[in-house]
Scaffold this active site. Sequence first.
Site, PDB file in Angstrom:
ATOM      1  N   CYS A  52      16.203 -15.972 -33.678  1.00  0.00           N
ATOM      2  CA  CYS A  52      14.812 -15.617 -33.975  1.00  0.00           C
ATOM      3  C   CYS A  52      13.849 -16.593 -33.296  1.00  0.00           C
ATOM      4  O   CYS A  52      14.227 -17.689 -32.886  1.00  0.00           O
ATOM      5  CB  CYS A  52      14.577 -15.581 -35.481  1.00  0.00           C
ATOM      6  SG  CYS A  52      14.531 -17.201 -36.241  1.00  0.00           S
ATOM      7  N   CYS A  54      11.444 -18.407 -34.542  1.00  0.00           N
ATOM      8  CA  CYS A  54      11.199 -19.695 -35.198  1.00  0.00           C
ATOM      9  C   CYS A  54      12.366 -20.662 -34.989  1.00  0.00           C
ATOM     10  O   CYS A  54      12.183 -21.868 -35.083  1.00  0.00           O
ATOM     11  CB  CYS A  54      10.849 -19.533 -36.675  1.00  0.00           C
ATOM     12  SG  CYS A  54      12.100 -18.814 -37.722  1.00  0.00           S
TER      13      CYS A  54
END
Length: 145
Positions: A52, A54
């Site tokens: 992802c 993040c």
Amino acid sequence: MNMDFNLFMNDVVRQARQEITAAGYTELKTPEEVDEALTKKGTTLVMVNSVCGCAGGIARPAAHHAVHYDKRPDHLVTVFAGQDKEATARAREYFEGYPPSSPSFALLKDGKILKMVERHEIEGYEPMAVITKLQGLFEEYCEEV
């Protein structure tokens, strides 16, 4: 333009693995490797990696920079959520009291969970905030090197 999604994802995963191992973390790809690593004496930081945004923009940079500190864990390891599923599941068995979360960090001592930095403490924050949080854990639980 036709893009092969699997080829693209293979590149993303390879890059994510390289970033964390280049920072000094040992990849754990099997449940047996997880058991061996997480039952070692001393403190162990587990970075639960993922693909992802993040993870790439916050967690992996924080993992890299946080360990440049006077106090730090004895062992640095990583499992890859969504990729090395059995290893990740085994690691999560050690994170008693915490729900599955990726990316995340778990600090253990002698195989017992001390604290976690969960996704909700990473996503939406600047890397420096996560570095500060990790170094606060190192200050509290780790020895000076």
